[in-house]
Design an enzyme around this catalytic site. Structure first.
Site, PDB file in Angstrom:
ATOM      1  N   ASP A 151       0.852  -1.192   0.000  1.00 14.75           N
ATOM      2  CA  ASP A 151       0.000   0.000   0.000  1.00 14.75           C
ATOM      3  C   ASP A 151       0.894   1.250   0.000  1.00 14.75           C
ATOM      4  OD1 ASP A 151      -3.187   0.518   1.321  1.00 14.75           O
ATOM      5  OD2 ASP A 151      -1.779   2.161   1.085  1.00 14.75           O
ATOM      6  N   ASN A 194     -12.950  -3.198   3.447  1.00 11.70           N
ATOM      7  CA  ASN A 194     -13.963  -2.139   3.495  1.00 11.70           C
ATOM      8  C   ASN A 194     -14.919  -2.229   2.303  1.00 11.70           C
ATOM      9  OD1 ASN A 194     -12.657  -1.041   5.772  1.00 11.70           O
ATOM     10  ND2 ASN A 194     -11.261   0.143   4.481  1.00 11.70           N
ATOM     11  N   GLN A 221     -14.335   2.624   2.184  1.00 16.17           N
ATOM     12  CA  GLN A 221     -13.806   2.155   0.892  1.00 16.17           C
ATOM     13  C   GLN A 221     -13.579   3.349  -0.025  1.00 16.17           C
ATOM     14  OE1 GLN A 221     -16.298  -0.572  -1.371  1.00 16.17           O
ATOM     15  NE2 GLN A 221     -14.556  -1.249  -2.612  1.00 16.17           N
ATOM     16  N   HIS A 260     -10.696  -5.371  -2.360  1.00 19.17           N
ATOM     17  CA  HIS A 260      -9.323  -5.596  -1.877  1.00 19.17           C
ATOM     18  C   HIS A 260      -9.346  -5.912  -0.397  1.00 19.17           C
ATOM     19  CE1 HIS A 260     -10.254  -1.281  -1.738  1.00 19.17           C
ATOM     20  NE2 HIS A 260      -9.521  -1.230  -0.637  1.00 19.17           N
TER      21      HIS A 260
HETATM   22  P1  AMP Z   1      -9.825   1.441   0.960  1.00 22.39           P
HETATM   23  O1  AMP Z   1      -9.894   2.718   1.747  1.00 22.39           O
HETATM   24  O2  AMP Z   1     -10.215   0.226   1.751  1.00 22.39           O
HETATM   25  O3  AMP Z   1     -10.569   1.545  -0.349  1.00 22.39           O
HETATM   26  O4  AMP Z   1      -8.294   1.227   0.641  1.00 22.39           O
HETATM   27  C1  AMP Z   1      -7.654   1.786  -0.455  1.00 22.39           C
HETATM   28  C2  AMP Z   1      -6.176   1.677  -0.165  1.00 22.39           C
HETATM   29  O5  AMP Z   1      -5.484   1.752  -1.392  1.00 22.39           O
HETATM   30  C3  AMP Z   1      -5.619   2.783   0.732  1.00 22.39           C
HETATM   31  O6  AMP Z   1      -4.980   2.187   1.847  1.00 22.39           O
HETATM   32  C4  AMP Z   1      -4.630   3.526  -0.175  1.00 22.39           C
HETATM   33  O7  AMP Z   1      -3.484   3.947   0.523  1.00 22.39           O
HETATM   34  C5  AMP Z   1      -4.293   2.463  -1.196  1.00 22.39           C
HETATM   35  N1  AMP Z   1      -3.916   2.924  -2.517  1.00 22.39           N
HETATM   36  C6  AMP Z   1      -4.578   3.814  -3.295  1.00 22.39           C
HETATM   37  N2  AMP Z   1      -3.962   3.931  -4.482  1.00 22.39           N
HETATM   38  C7  AMP Z   1      -2.884   3.098  -4.465  1.00 22.39           C
HETATM   39  C8  AMP Z   1      -1.855   2.772  -5.384  1.00 22.39           C
HETATM   40  N3  AMP Z   1      -1.790   3.342  -6.596  1.00 22.39           N
HETATM   41  N4  AMP Z   1      -0.930   1.862  -5.016  1.00 22.39           N
HETATM   42  C9  AMP Z   1      -0.974   1.281  -3.795  1.00 22.39           C
HETATM   43  N5  AMP Z   1      -1.924   1.556  -2.889  1.00 22.39           N
HETATM   44  C10 AMP Z   1      -2.865   2.444  -3.196  1.00 22.39           C
END
Ligand code: AMP
Ligand code: ZN
Length: 137
Positions: A33, A89, A96, A102
């Protein structure tokens, strides 16, 4: 193959955007992440696009948990983590931010100072009974 060309996780999972890949097989990619809660925070991404838990087929959801278990075990040992949270989430109100299913793998360290959780409430027995009744229909 279900995919959404506008979805960043579809592009990452399928290798079109580079990522720090911890694990990959035919159906999943596990990446670090970019905004980690703790050192080693990773995401299990199915290569197929499903928005959330309610869209992903049961079999793929089950496999995501197996990939999460195996990767978490490997990371726990390699990073000397003291514990682990798996978080998933669904919906904006649940936190989310990317609409591609994910599973978060979050290593925990005794001194990490991170908070992952909720404020417990104190429903009465009657309120719990009513909730159960509503769920069971
Ligand atoms: P959620 O809030 O459960 O939708 O989680 C989304 C997660 O994706 C967050 O922890 C972000 O830091 C992560 N994220 C968003 N864009 C990227 C990316 N390009 N590469 C890696 N992680 C990402
Ligand atoms: Zn997607």
């Amino acid at each position: 193959m279900k995919r959404d060309d506008n979805c960043i996780f579809c592009r990452i999972a399928n290798g079109e955007i580079p990522s720090r890949t911890v694990y990959e097989d035919e159906e999943f990619r596990v990446i670090l992440d970019l905004g980690p809660a703790t050192r080693g925070h990773a995401l299990v991404l199915p290569k197929e696009h499903y928005a959330d838990l309610f869209e992903i087929p049961e079999e793929l959801a089950a496999k995501a948990m197996v990939v999460g278990k195996k990767t978490a075990a490997q990371m726990k040992a390699a990073l000397c983590a003291d514990g682990f949270n798996l978080v998933q989430n669904n919906g904006a109100c649940a936190g989310q931010t990317v609409s591609h299913f994910h599973l978060h793998l979050i290593p925990r360290y005794e001194s990490d100072g991170q908070k992952i959780g909720w404020n417990p409430s104190e429903p009465s027995p009657e309120e719990l009974d009513e909730t159960l009744k509503q769920i069971l229909g």
